[in-house]
Design a protein around this motif. Structure first.
Motif, PDB file in Angstrom:
ATOM      1  N   VAL A   1     102.484 -16.969 -66.702  1.00 48.68           N
ATOM      2  CA  VAL A   1     103.659 -16.517 -67.454  1.00 48.68           C
ATOM      3  C   VAL A   1     103.649 -14.991 -67.558  1.00 48.68           C
ATOM      4  O   VAL A   1     104.687 -14.345 -67.440  1.00 48.68           O
ATOM      5  CB  VAL A   1     103.726 -17.197 -68.841  1.00 48.68           C
ATOM      6  N   TRP A   2     102.462 -14.403 -67.757  1.00 49.53           N
ATOM      7  CA  TRP A   2     102.351 -12.933 -67.742  1.00 49.53           C
ATOM      8  C   TRP A   2     102.758 -12.397 -66.376  1.00 49.53           C
ATOM      9  O   TRP A   2     103.466 -11.395 -66.269  1.00 49.53           O
ATOM     10  CB  TRP A   2     100.929 -12.485 -68.072  1.00 49.53           C
ATOM     11  N   PHE A   3     102.282 -13.047 -65.325  1.00 54.35           N
ATOM     12  CA  PHE A   3     102.643 -12.635 -63.969  1.00 54.35           C
ATOM     13  C   PHE A   3     104.158 -12.688 -63.784  1.00 54.35           C
ATOM     14  O   PHE A   3     104.752 -11.782 -63.193  1.00 54.35           O
ATOM     15  CB  PHE A   3     101.940 -13.536 -62.950  1.00 54.35           C
ATOM     16  N   PHE A   4     104.781 -13.739 -64.290  1.00 57.65           N
ATOM     17  CA  PHE A   4     106.233 -13.891 -64.205  1.00 57.65           C
ATOM     18  C   PHE A   4     106.941 -12.741 -64.912  1.00 57.65           C
ATOM     19  O   PHE A   4     107.882 -12.154 -64.373  1.00 57.65           O
ATOM     20  CB  PHE A   4     106.625 -15.242 -64.814  1.00 57.65           C
ATOM     21  N   ALA A   5     106.484 -12.386 -66.116  1.00 54.35           N
ATOM     22  CA  ALA A   5     107.102 -11.289 -66.872  1.00 54.35           C
ATOM     23  C   ALA A   5     106.960  -9.961 -66.119  1.00 54.35           C
ATOM     24  O   ALA A   5     107.923  -9.194 -66.015  1.00 54.35           O
ATOM     25  CB  ALA A   5     106.479 -11.185 -68.258  1.00 54.35           C
TER      26      ALA A   5
ATOM     27  N   LEU B   1     111.153  -7.663 -69.880  1.00 55.68           N
ATOM     28  CA  LEU B   1     110.642  -6.847 -70.988  1.00 55.68           C
ATOM     29  C   LEU B   1     110.581  -7.643 -72.285  1.00 55.68           C
ATOM     30  O   LEU B   1     109.597  -7.557 -73.033  1.00 55.68           O
ATOM     31  CB  LEU B   1     111.516  -5.605 -71.177  1.00 55.68           C
ATOM     32  N   LEU B   2     111.613  -8.421 -72.545  1.00 53.42           N
ATOM     33  CA  LEU B   2     111.627  -9.245 -73.758  1.00 53.42           C
ATOM     34  C   LEU B   2     110.537 -10.318 -73.713  1.00 53.42           C
ATOM     35  O   LEU B   2     109.853 -10.557 -74.715  1.00 53.42           O
ATOM     36  CB  LEU B   2     113.003  -9.876 -73.950  1.00 53.42           C
ATOM     37  N   LEU B   3     110.373 -10.943 -72.556  1.00 52.81           N
ATOM     38  CA  LEU B   3     109.313 -11.938 -72.401  1.00 52.81           C
ATOM     39  C   LEU B   3     107.940 -11.290 -72.551  1.00 52.81           C
ATOM     40  O   LEU B   3     107.064 -11.827 -73.237  1.00 52.81           O
ATOM     41  CB  LEU B   3     109.426 -12.635 -71.047  1.00 52.81           C
ATOM     42  N   GLY B   4     107.747 -10.140 -71.942  1.00 50.75           N
ATOM     43  CA  GLY B   4     106.474  -9.428 -72.065  1.00 50.75           C
ATOM     44  C   GLY B   4     106.171  -9.041 -73.494  1.00 50.75           C
ATOM     45  O   GLY B   4     105.032  -9.176 -73.957  1.00 50.75           O
ATOM     46  N   ARG B   5     107.178  -8.587 -74.214  1.00 52.52           N
ATOM     47  CA  ARG B   5     106.987  -8.229 -75.620  1.00 52.52           C
ATOM     48  C   ARG B   5     106.596  -9.452 -76.441  1.00 52.52           C
ATOM     49  O   ARG B   5     105.675  -9.388 -77.263  1.00 52.52           O
ATOM     50  CB  ARG B   5     108.250  -7.584 -76.171  1.00 52.52           C
ATOM     51  N   ALA B   6     107.261 -10.573 -76.196  1.00 47.88           N
ATOM     52  CA  ALA B   6     106.929 -11.803 -76.916  1.00 47.88           C
ATOM     53  C   ALA B   6     105.518 -12.279 -76.565  1.00 47.88           C
ATOM     54  O   ALA B   6     104.758 -12.691 -77.457  1.00 47.88           O
ATOM     55  CB  ALA B   6     107.946 -12.895 -76.591  1.00 47.88           C
ATOM     56  N   LEU B   7     105.153 -12.188 -75.292  1.00 46.27           N
ATOM     57  CA  LEU B   7     103.804 -12.585 -74.892  1.00 46.27           C
ATOM     58  C   LEU B   7     102.753 -11.674 -75.488  1.00 46.27           C
ATOM     59  O   LEU B   7     101.683 -12.125 -75.901  1.00 46.27           O
ATOM     60  CB  LEU B   7     103.685 -12.588 -73.356  1.00 46.27           C
ATOM     61  N   PHE B   8     103.050 -10.386 -75.541  1.00 47.79           N
ATOM     62  CA  PHE B   8     102.100  -9.432 -76.120  1.00 47.79           C
ATOM     63  C   PHE B   8     101.846  -9.754 -77.591  1.00 47.79           C
ATOM     64  O   PHE B   8     100.712  -9.752 -78.054  1.00 47.79           O
ATOM     65  CB  PHE B   8     102.625  -8.004 -75.966  1.00 47.79           C
TER      66      PHE B   8
END
Length: 79
Positions: free
Chosen positions: A29-33, A68-75
């Protein structure tokens, strides 16, 4: 098409894994973001290099923002 279908299946399975709390499911999922963010940057850059329209130019900024939104949520979720 097989490559794309494979990755769609991986991300769907990982989404289920993330929902169930499996830590290993977060890696794809990180790779996807990160790939979404890269797509949002690469397609406009390729359009500039081509000095004209490049396929994906119109949709890539939307995909980049979603990344960016997905990455922020994952972070927030994985820190």
């Amino acid at each position: 098409m097989t490559f794309n279908a494979f990755w769609i299946a991986v991300w769907v399975l990982c989404a289920l894994g993330v929902r169930a709390g499996f830590r290993m499911a977060f890696f794809p999922v990180w790779f996807f973001a990160i790939a979404m963010i890269g797509n949002g940057v690469a397609h406009p850059a390729l359009a500039v290099a081509a000095r004209g329209y490049f396929p994906g130019l119109v949709t890539s900024p939307v995909v980049g923002v979603a990344g960016l939104l997905l990455g922020r949520a994952l972070f927030r979720f994985t820190d």
